[in-house]
Design a protein around this motif. Structure first.
Motif, mmCIF file in Angstrom:
data_model
loop_
_atom_site.group_PDB
_atom_site.id
_atom_site.type_symbol
_atom_site.label_atom_id
_atom_site.label_comp_id
_atom_site.label_asym_id
_atom_site.label_seq_id
_atom_site.Cartn_x
_atom_site.Cartn_y
_atom_site.Cartn_z
ATOM 1 N N GLY A 71 -4.379 -6.832 1.986
ATOM 2 C CA GLY A 71 -4.480 -6.664 0.541
ATOM 3 C C GLY A 71 -4.479 -5.195 0.182
ATOM 4 N N VAL A 72 -3.353 -4.715 -0.367
ATOM 5 C CA VAL A 72 -3.231 -3.288 -0.700
ATOM 6 C C VAL A 72 -2.730 -3.105 -2.132
ATOM 7 N N THR A 73 -3.174 -3.970 -3.046
ATOM 8 C CA THR A 73 -2.864 -3.762 -4.457
ATOM 9 C C THR A 73 -3.708 -2.595 -4.969
ATOM 10 N N PRO A 74 -3.406 -2.046 -6.154
ATOM 11 C CA PRO A 74 -4.230 -0.940 -6.683
ATOM 12 C C PRO A 74 -5.661 -1.363 -7.032
ATOM 13 N N ASP A 75 -5.911 -2.684 -7.163
ATOM 14 C CA ASP A 75 -7.213 -3.170 -7.602
ATOM 15 C C ASP A 75 -8.051 -3.630 -6.411
ATOM 16 N N GLU A 76 -9.197 -2.995 -6.237
ATOM 17 C CA GLU A 76 -10.090 -3.278 -5.110
ATOM 18 C C GLU A 76 -10.571 -4.737 -5.103
ATOM 19 N N SER A 77 -10.975 -5.230 -6.278
ATOM 20 C CA SER A 77 -11.500 -6.598 -6.361
ATOM 21 C C SER A 77 -10.443 -7.621 -5.957
ATOM 22 N N THR A 78 -9.206 -7.387 -6.392
ATOM 23 C CA THR A 78 -8.103 -8.285 -6.017
ATOM 24 C C THR A 78 -7.916 -8.301 -4.505
ATOM 25 N N ILE A 98 -9.986 -0.596 -0.181
ATOM 26 C CA ILE A 98 -11.085 -0.486 -1.137
ATOM 27 C C ILE A 98 -11.072 0.894 -1.793
ATOM 28 N N ASN A 99 -11.750 1.009 -2.936
ATOM 29 C CA ASN A 99 -11.828 2.265 -3.672
ATOM 30 C C ASN A 99 -13.265 2.748 -3.841
ATOM 31 N N ASN A 100 -14.194 2.105 -3.153
ATOM 32 C CA ASN A 100 -15.607 2.431 -3.294
ATOM 33 C C ASN A 100 -16.208 2.673 -1.912
ATOM 34 N N ALA A 101 -16.716 3.873 -1.696
ATOM 35 C CA ALA A 101 -17.250 4.243 -0.379
ATOM 36 C C ALA A 101 -18.466 3.411 0.011
#
Length: 450
Positions: A71-78, A98-101
């Motif tokens: 899963g490498v869409t721009p949206d982390e939740s997706t 993911i976008n959140n450390a």
């Protein structure tokens, strides 16, 4: 293997390109039909239009039994939700961008793994690791540890005046004592847009990017051959208080002074409460001569441009060179511009998308082989660690006598725990751990040899 990639953005399409070169069965999934159409024109993939968070679309993409779902869409939740659902549908392994450390912390990692997310990649963390490594070896364009630190792969730009420039490879043996001349091996040369797998008659030219393998004890030998200084890093100036910058600061030694230039005043105030004592924050535009004077750019050894505007980053690095900064690093988010930016002689370019795609590729192929490292400076080139099995074709003959495919070169090996280089007279033995540079061939061809 059958691999499902959810997200036809730059990360997904670049990963699909890398894996299609390895003759893998790739499905590229995205709700945007236009993105899929563009990707399918130049990639050998099966495009599937649909949402990765809908079970019906996952079943349509034939996720059940897939070797890997990414899963490498721009949206982390997706990405996280799609991996959870894909695992429930029957995918064997899953990876989420993911976008959140915070998700990297152990309690989150354990929970998400139980839910079905096997690996998480945080591109900002990968970029920060690159920056921290570069500050340790600022004279190198790329420095990669191999075999848990026993060997190193080093990419160095050489110029007129360096001891090896103008020399053929066969002439290099006489430049050092015999023991030291066997401590390194030149595995590849990047010349403009061409990649050269060198032979003894290859001549090193001005502006070549030369890749060496060596034991870590001889890193300084490489620096001297390349004609590079080794300045002590005392001060680093960073333009842009991005997440990458903050993660990099945590990895840089505390005895190095760091100045951050940030144009957002509110962000400056927030950060001033959390940064360590060796970090100073300045409010302003990093391209403003007054700010560059105030932060002491002329006293800095490294300048890093990490704003969200790639053109600004490149221009700021070019400006920093006027202050005689030894090393410049720019974040460049447009993959297509990277070759052009390197021709402008920016020291090192950081692209989170390439790093993310390379990391996923490394996870996937590393399960079947040893560690795989993608070289962002050389397209279609990787370094892999392989073990010579007892029944493999390369055992018992001199390297020079082997019928090897074009595009590969042996860099070095570990035998009984001791590192050494490989030359034409080397005879490989069972269970030798070998590092190989390969370009424009698939890893499956290498595995046949081993």
């Amino acid at each position: 293997m059958r691999i499902i990639i959810a997200g036809a953005g730059e990360v997904g399409t670049h990963l699909a390109k890398m894996l299609s070169n390895e003759d893998q069965n790739i499905v590229l999934m995205d709700p945007d039909a236009k993105k899929l159409e563009r990707a399918s024109h130049h990639l050998e993939v099966l495009p599937i239009e649909g949402s990765p968070t809908l079970l019906s679309d996952l079943e349509n993409a034939n996720v059940e039994g897939a070797d890997l779902f990414v899963g490498v869409t721009p949206d982390e939740s997706t990405n996280i939700m799609s991996c959870i659902l894909a695992k429930r549908v029957g995918a064997k392994h899953t990876i989420a961008r993911i976008n959140n450390a915070e998700y990297l912390e152990s309690e989150y990692g354990t929970l998400l793994e139980e839910l079905g997310v096997d690996w998480m990649i945080y591109p900002e963390e990968l970029a920060a690791n690159e920056i921290a490594a570069i500050t340790r070896y600022p004279w190198a364009r790329q420095y990669i540890m191999l075999f848990n630190g026993a060997l190193a792969l080093i990419g160095v730009k050489v110029r007129t005046g360096a001891p090896i420039v103008g020399k053929h490879l066969y002439e290099l043996k006489g430049m050092l004592p015999e023991e030291e001349s066997k401590s390194y091996h030149i595995v590849a040369i990047k010349r403009d847009f061409d990649t050269i797998i060198p032979s003894g008659n290859t001549r090193i030219e001005h502006n070549d990017l030369v890749f060496f393998t060596c034991s870590v004890d001889h890193t300084d030998t490489i620096r001297q051959l390349a004609g590079k200084e080794a300045p002590k890093i005392r001060r680093i100036v960073i333009m842009g208080a991005s997440p990458v910058a903050l993660r990099a600061i945590a990895k840089i030694p505390s005895d190095i002074q760091i100045a951050i230039i940030e144009s957002n005043k509110d962000k400056c105030l927030r950060l001033s409460e959390h940064v360590p004592n060796n970090v100073e924050i300045y409010h302003g535009d990093g391209r403003d001569p007054e700010i560059t004077s105030e932060v002491g750019l002329e006293e800095a050894q490294v300048f890093v441009a990490l704003t969200e505007n790639s053109e600004t980053n490149v221009l700021a690095c070019l400006a920093a060179k006027r202050y005689n900064v030894y090393k410049t690093i720019a974040k460049e988010e447009n993959i297509d511009y990277i070759p052009l930016a390197y021709r402008l002689d920016i020291g090192t370019l950081i692209n989170k998308k390439l790093l993310a795609a390379g990391y996923i590729y490394r996870i996937l192929l590393g399960q079947q082989t040893g560690q795989v490292t993608c070289l962002s400076l050389v397209s279609n080139a990787e370094v892999v660690e392989l073990v010579a099995r007892r029944d493999s074709k390369i055992i018992g003959k001199k390297i020079s006598e082997l019928d090897l495919p074009r595009g590969i070169t042996f860099g070095g090996m570990i035998r009984n725990g001791s590192p050494s280089m490989i030359d034409g007279d080397t005879i490989l033995e069972p269970y030798d751990h070998v590092v190989i540079f390969y370009h424009d061939i698939s890893i499956n061809e290498l595995k046949k040899l081993f």
